[in-house]
Every structure is written in structure tokens, then in C-alpha cells.
Design an enzyme around this catalytic site. Structure first.
Site, PDB file in Angstrom:
ATOM      1  N   HIS A   9      47.815  14.632  31.281  1.00 16.75           N
ATOM      2  CA  HIS A   9      47.354  13.422  31.966  1.00 16.75           C
ATOM      3  C   HIS A   9      46.379  12.619  31.122  1.00 16.75           C
ATOM      4  O   HIS A   9      45.757  11.680  31.603  1.00 16.75           O
ATOM      5  CB  HIS A   9      46.756  13.774  33.330  1.00 16.75           C
ATOM      6  CG  HIS A   9      47.793  14.210  34.323  1.00 16.75           C
ATOM      7  ND1 HIS A   9      47.507  14.704  35.572  1.00 16.75           N
ATOM      8  CD2 HIS A   9      49.157  14.226  34.234  1.00 16.75           C
ATOM      9  CE1 HIS A   9      48.628  15.002  36.216  1.00 16.75           C
ATOM     10  NE2 HIS A   9      49.646  14.736  35.412  1.00 16.75           N
TER      11      HIS A   9
ATOM     12  N   HIS B  39      59.191  17.702  34.610  1.00 19.21           N
ATOM     13  CA  HIS B  39      59.965  17.587  35.850  1.00 19.21           C
ATOM     14  C   HIS B  39      61.367  18.166  35.712  1.00 19.21           C
ATOM     15  O   HIS B  39      61.962  18.590  36.700  1.00 19.21           O
ATOM     16  CB  HIS B  39      60.016  16.122  36.315  1.00 19.21           C
ATOM     17  CG  HIS B  39      58.752  15.681  36.978  1.00 19.21           C
ATOM     18  ND1 HIS B  39      58.690  14.636  37.859  1.00 19.21           N
ATOM     19  CD2 HIS B  39      57.486  16.174  36.890  1.00 19.21           C
ATOM     20  CE1 HIS B  39      57.439  14.492  38.291  1.00 19.21           C
ATOM     21  NE2 HIS B  39      56.685  15.406  37.705  1.00 19.21           N
TER      22      HIS B  39
ATOM     23  N   ASN C 181      59.857  11.479  41.742  1.00 21.73           N
ATOM     24  CA  ASN C 181      60.465  10.882  40.547  1.00 21.73           C
ATOM     25  C   ASN C 181      60.781   9.393  40.663  1.00 21.73           C
ATOM     26  O   ASN C 181      60.811   8.683  39.666  1.00 21.73           O
ATOM     27  CB  ASN C 181      61.767  11.626  40.201  1.00 21.73           C
ATOM     28  CG  ASN C 181      61.512  13.015  39.651  1.00 21.73           C
ATOM     29  OD1 ASN C 181      60.501  13.249  38.978  1.00 21.73           O
ATOM     30  ND2 ASN C 181      62.408  13.947  39.938  1.00 21.73           N
TER      31      ASN C 181
ATOM     32  N   ARG D  23      56.407  13.623  30.762  1.00 20.77           N
ATOM     33  CA  ARG D  23      56.497  14.038  32.162  1.00 20.77           C
ATOM     34  C   ARG D  23      57.918  14.447  32.529  1.00 20.77           C
ATOM     35  O   ARG D  23      58.140  15.367  33.321  1.00 20.77           O
ATOM     36  CB  ARG D  23      56.036  12.873  33.044  1.00 20.77           C
ATOM     37  CG  ARG D  23      55.980  13.197  34.524  1.00 20.77           C
ATOM     38  CD  ARG D  23      55.279  12.070  35.277  1.00 20.77           C
ATOM     39  NE  ARG D  23      55.151  12.350  36.690  1.00 20.77           N
ATOM     40  CZ  ARG D  23      55.611  11.561  37.659  1.00 20.77           C
ATOM     41  NH1 ARG D  23      56.241  10.430  37.350  1.00 20.77           N
ATOM     42  NH2 ARG D  23      55.453  11.884  38.912  1.00 20.77           N
TER      43      ARG D  23
HETATM   44  C1  HEM Z   1      49.427  20.296  37.483  1.00 22.57           C
HETATM   45  C2  HEM Z   1      50.248  19.681  38.310  1.00 22.57           C
HETATM   46  C3  HEM Z   1      50.631  18.247  38.152  1.00 22.57           C
HETATM   47  C4  HEM Z   1      50.612  17.301  39.120  1.00 22.57           C
HETATM   48  C5  HEM Z   1      50.216  17.500  40.576  1.00 22.57           C
HETATM   49  C6  HEM Z   1      51.024  16.065  38.511  1.00 22.57           C
HETATM   50  C7  HEM Z   1      51.159  14.855  39.181  1.00 22.57           C
HETATM   51  C8  HEM Z   1      51.379  13.633  38.580  1.00 22.57           C
HETATM   52  C9  HEM Z   1      51.404  12.372  39.264  1.00 22.57           C
HETATM   53  C10 HEM Z   1      51.260  12.166  40.767  1.00 22.57           C
HETATM   54  C11 HEM Z   1      51.589  11.407  38.329  1.00 22.57           C
HETATM   55  C12 HEM Z   1      51.632   9.897  38.559  1.00 22.57           C
HETATM   56  C13 HEM Z   1      53.017   9.402  38.842  1.00 22.57           C
HETATM   57  C14 HEM Z   1      52.962   7.958  39.282  1.00 22.57           C
HETATM   58  O1  HEM Z   1      52.513   7.706  40.408  1.00 22.57           O
HETATM   59  O2  HEM Z   1      53.341   7.073  38.506  1.00 22.57           O
HETATM   60  C15 HEM Z   1      51.667  12.056  37.050  1.00 22.57           C
HETATM   61  C16 HEM Z   1      51.848  11.420  35.857  1.00 22.57           C
HETATM   62  C17 HEM Z   1      52.042  12.062  34.651  1.00 22.57           C
HETATM   63  N1  HEM Z   1      52.140  13.420  34.471  1.00 22.57           N
HETATM   64 FE1  HEM Z   1      51.665  14.837  35.822  1.00 22.57          FE
HETATM   65  N2  HEM Z   1      51.289  16.279  37.195  1.00 22.57           N
HETATM   66  C18 HEM Z   1      51.069  17.603  36.921  1.00 22.57           C
HETATM   67  C19 HEM Z   1      51.292  18.242  35.721  1.00 22.57           C
HETATM   68  C20 HEM Z   1      51.824  17.628  34.600  1.00 22.57           C
HETATM   69  C21 HEM Z   1      52.325  18.321  33.449  1.00 22.57           C
HETATM   70  C22 HEM Z   1      52.417  19.840  33.310  1.00 22.57           C
HETATM   71  C23 HEM Z   1      52.732  17.373  32.566  1.00 22.57           C
HETATM   72  C24 HEM Z   1      53.361  17.540  31.211  1.00 22.57           C
HETATM   73  C25 HEM Z   1      53.217  18.590  30.454  1.00 22.57           C
HETATM   74  C26 HEM Z   1      52.444  16.089  33.164  1.00 22.57           C
HETATM   75  C27 HEM Z   1      52.620  14.874  32.553  1.00 22.57           C
HETATM   76  C28 HEM Z   1      52.380  13.653  33.153  1.00 22.57           C
HETATM   77  C29 HEM Z   1      52.397  12.399  32.424  1.00 22.57           C
HETATM   78  C30 HEM Z   1      52.570  12.219  30.926  1.00 22.57           C
HETATM   79  C31 HEM Z   1      52.206  11.385  33.374  1.00 22.57           C
HETATM   80  C32 HEM Z   1      52.211   9.866  33.134  1.00 22.57           C
HETATM   81  C33 HEM Z   1      53.623   9.345  33.364  1.00 22.57           C
HETATM   82  C34 HEM Z   1      53.847   7.893  33.038  1.00 22.57           C
HETATM   83  O3  HEM Z   1      52.947   7.214  32.565  1.00 22.57           O
HETATM   84  O4  HEM Z   1      54.973   7.432  33.256  1.00 22.57           O
HETATM   85  N3  HEM Z   1      51.926  16.283  34.411  1.00 22.57           N
HETATM   86  N4  HEM Z   1      51.550  13.426  37.227  1.00 22.57           N
END
Ligand code: HEM
Ligand SMILES: *[C@@H]1O[C@H](CO)[C@@H](O)[C@H](O)[C@H]1NC(C)=O
Length: 329
Positions: free
Chosen positions: A195, A68, A96, A64
Site C-alpha cells: 500500500h 487478488h 475488484n 494488486r
Molecule cells: C492485508 C489485506 C489487504 C487489504 C484489506 C487490502 C485492501 C485494499 C483496498 C480496499 C484497496 C483500495 C481499492 C480501491 O478502492 O481502489 C487496496 C489497494 C491496493 N492494494 Fe491492497 N489490501 C490488502 C493487501 C494487499 C496486498 C497483499 C497487496 C500486494 C502484495 C496489495 C496491493 C494493493 C495495491 C498496489 C493497491 C493500489 C491499487 C491501485 O492503485 O489500483 N494489497 N487494497
């Protein structure tokens, strides 16, 4: 004009042309550190492996982190810069903080790289390598990472909130947000598959469980059994900012296509996940990816490489930070 002059002019033109081609095509290079710091990618991989062994979730944070970083001012490690009394940095914006994790992993890799090859390997490249290694160590398809990024010197919280898509976005908003970064709708659907690993704080989706709109308290596009479980894990009014749930409960530490199966079962956690079914083209892609791990794996690798090139600094632009949290003084 003498023939000598003509020859000279044509050589100059060829040189200028060649330089242009080099600049257009060789922005980033696979194996960029082969000569300058041969162990660079190995050191990063080792630190990612250690992190994974201590906490499987950290690699989700690293994946992530690259996203970001790249969506705000390009992949220039601006996400790593600490806030100062006079500046609130990207890492301290709502998208973040407190959710983004894995900063210590980057710090450890950077410390080893500075010891091995001082001033050579950029923080932005470390983040890009670490994201690839995170995909690999969770069982996803590995890929070569073009490198040679340089580090930026600016990090503004306001730019992070303006550029990072919130989980409440619908299909059109997501498509537009990615298009601004030069990524297609197909790449958006492909990258959303990230995700498949990691977790979310309850606050990122509680709007779907409680007080959805004036007529319905719960988002009807969310599977009701799943919603009931989420409500247990995230009680209404719970003020615990640390409550988290896995985004793909069946395999939270495996990079596979179960994210797409979740979405097909109306178990996508965010509005931004479930909305992929509201458009026939993206819904069809979700269906394809859910049934074809190899197809998704190779699409994902290609999309990560493309995302990793967004507005990169190369050549003499930017700097090689000595400490990823601070701009050089
Ligand atoms: C399409 C639009 C996207 C939205 C709206 C979005 C939104 C989010 C949100 C809200 C979280 C949870 C954060 C939390 O509350 O802890 C999350 C987690 C995550 N996102 Fe996305 N995301 C998007 C695209 C992506 C992309 C493009 C990637 C990587 C290529 C990505 C990788 C991740 C990963 C791996 C997590 C888990 C993080 C953790 O476990 O610490 N996301 N995302
Ligand atoms: C609430 O959401 C449902 C489902 O999306 C929708 O059909 C309904 O029109 C919404 N109500 C209001 C008042 O926006």
C-alpha cells in the site's frame, strides 16, 4: 528373490522417490521460459514500462492483481477471466470492480507473447512477472520469479468475495485470512507494505470518516488532520464512485517504507492498515520496517515469491490460455 529382481525393485523405488522429490521441489522454476520463449520476461517488462509511462498508477493495479489472483483459487489467472451471461467472474465482484486495473497491460503482453511463442506463456505467469516488474519500476527491490504456472478454467465472483480480505478487517481477521493461504502474520504485515503505491476509492474507507459507530462519527485511531483532508477529498454523501485518493500521499508511485511511517503516524488509510498497531508483535514489525528499507525490501521480495506459489497449477493441469480473458474452447 533373485538379485536381478532386487536390483530392479530398488531402481524402481529410487525412480519413484526421485519423481516425488522433483514434484515437491520443482513446482515452479526461475527461468522456466529460457528455452521455450527466451523473450518472455523481457516482453512483459517492456509492456509494464510502457504502461508506467502512460499512467504511473497502472503498476499499482498490476501488483494488486497478482494478490487478488493468488488469494482466489491460487495464482491461476482466474482474476482475468471475463464474466459471461451464465457466470459472474471474480473481476466483477465488489473487491475488484471497478477498482482493479491494468487488465489491458496483461492483454498487450499476452498478444505479443502469442505472436512470439504461441501457446507457451501462461497468463498466470504474466501476472506474476508484471507484479515483480511493477515493484522494480517504482524503485522497489527486484527478485527472480519462479514460473511454470498454468491457467485455470474457473472464475467465480462468490469465491473472490469469500477469500479477499476487506479493508474493514482487524488484526485477527487479517492474520486468519492470510493463514488460510499459508502465509504468516509477519508476511501479512510485510505484504501490506504494497500500500506504499497506488490509490483507493473513497468508498473503501468512508466508514472511518462518517458514521463510524453509534457514539463516534469518526474513527478515533485516524489522525485528525489527515481525516480532515480525507473529508475534503471524499465529501459525505458524494455519490461519485470515481473519487480516489493516494494511499501513501507523500510518494504514491514509489515503493518505499513510507507506508509504515504513515501507519505509525496514524495515517494508515484503511482499518486493515491501522490495525497493525493494535498488536504488540505486528506494531513492532511496523516500527522495524519503517526504519529499515533494505530489511523490508528483502522480506517483501521473499513474501511475494511465496504468495506467488499459492495453489499453483503445474505440469499438465489447467491450460495455457490463448486470450487471458477467455478459457480455451
Ligand atoms: C492485508 C489485506 C489487504 C487489504 C484489506 C487490502 C485492501 C485494499 C483496498 C480496499 C484497496 C483500495 C481499492 C480501491 O478502492 O481502489 C487496496 C489497494 C491496493 N492494494 Fe491492497 N489490501 C490488502 C493487501 C494487499 C496486498 C497483499 C497487496 C500486494 C502484495 C496489495 C496491493 C494493493 C495495491 C498496489 C493497491 C493500489 C491499487 C491501485 O492503485 O489500483 N494489497 N487494497
Ligand atoms: C465506538 O468506537 C470507539 C473507538 O473504537 C469505542 O471505544 C466505542 O466503544 C465504540 N462504541 C460503540 C457503541 O461500539
Amino acid at each position: 528373490m533373485s538379485s536381478k529382481k532386487i536390483t530392479c525393485v530398488s531402481i524402481c523405488l529410487i525412480l519413484v522417490f526421485c519423481q516425488c522429490v522433483v514434484q515437491l521441489e520443482a513446482q515452479l522454476q526461475v527461468g522456466f521460459y529460457t528455452i521455450s520463449c527466451g523473450m518472455a520476461e523481457f516482453i512483459v517488462k517492456e509492456e509494464v514500462r510502457k504502461a508506467f509511462l502512460s499512467d504511473k498508477g497502472l503498476v499499482a493495479g498490476l501488483l494488486r492483481m497478482h494478490f487478488h489472483d493468488c488469494f482466489v483459487r491460487g495464482c491461476d489467472a482466474s482474476v482475468l477471466i471475463d464474466s459471461t451471461p451464465s457466470n459472474t467472474a471474480e473481476k466483477d465482484t465488489l473487491a475488484n470492480n471497478p477498482s482493479l486495473r491494468g487488465f489491458e497491460v496483461i492483454d498487450k503482453a499476452k498478444a505479443r507473447l502469442e505472436a512470439a511463442c504461441k501457446g507457451v506463456v501462461s497468463c498466470a505467469d504474466i501476472v506474476a512477472f508484471a507484479a515483480r516488474d511493477s515493484v522494480e519500476i517504482t524503485g522497489g527491490l527486484g527478485y527472480d520469479v519462479p514460473a511454470g504456472r498454468r491457467d485455470g478454467i474457473v472464475s467465480l465472483a462468490s469465491e473472490a468475495s469469500a477469500n479477499l480480505p476487506p479493508p474493514t478487517f482487524n488484526i485477527n481477521q487479517l492474520t486468519q485470512n492470510f493463514a488460510k493461504k499459508g502465509l504468516t502474520q509477519e508476511e501479512m504485515v510485510t505484504l501490506s507494505g504494497a500500500h506504499t503505491i497506488g490509490r483507493s476509492h473513497c468508498t473503501s474507507f468512508s466508514n472511518r470518516l462518517y458514521g463510524f459507530n453509534t457514539t463516534m462519527s469518526q474513527d478515533p485511531s485516524l489522525d485528525s488532520m489527515y481525516a480532515a483532508r480525507l473529508k475534503q477529498q471524499c465529501p459525505q454523501g458524494s455519490t461519485d464512485p470515481n473519487s480516489v485518493v493516494p494511499m501513501d500521499p507523500s510518494s504514491p508511485s514509489i515503493t518505499d517504507v513510507s507506508y509504515y511511517r504513515d501507519v505509525l503516524a496514524n495515517r494508515g488509510l484503511f482499518t486493515s492498515d491501522q490495525t497493525l498497531l493494535t498488536n504488540p508483535i505486528t506494531a513492532n514489525q511496523v516500527d522495524q520496517d519503517a526504519r529499515n528499507p533494505m530489511l523490508w525490501g528483502s522480506r517483501f521480495a521473499a513474501a511475494m515469491v511465496k504468495m506467488g506459489q499459492i495453489s499453483v497449477l503445474t505440469g499438465n493441469a489447467g491450460e495455457i490460455r490463448a486470450n487471458c480473458r477467455l478459457v480455451n474452447s
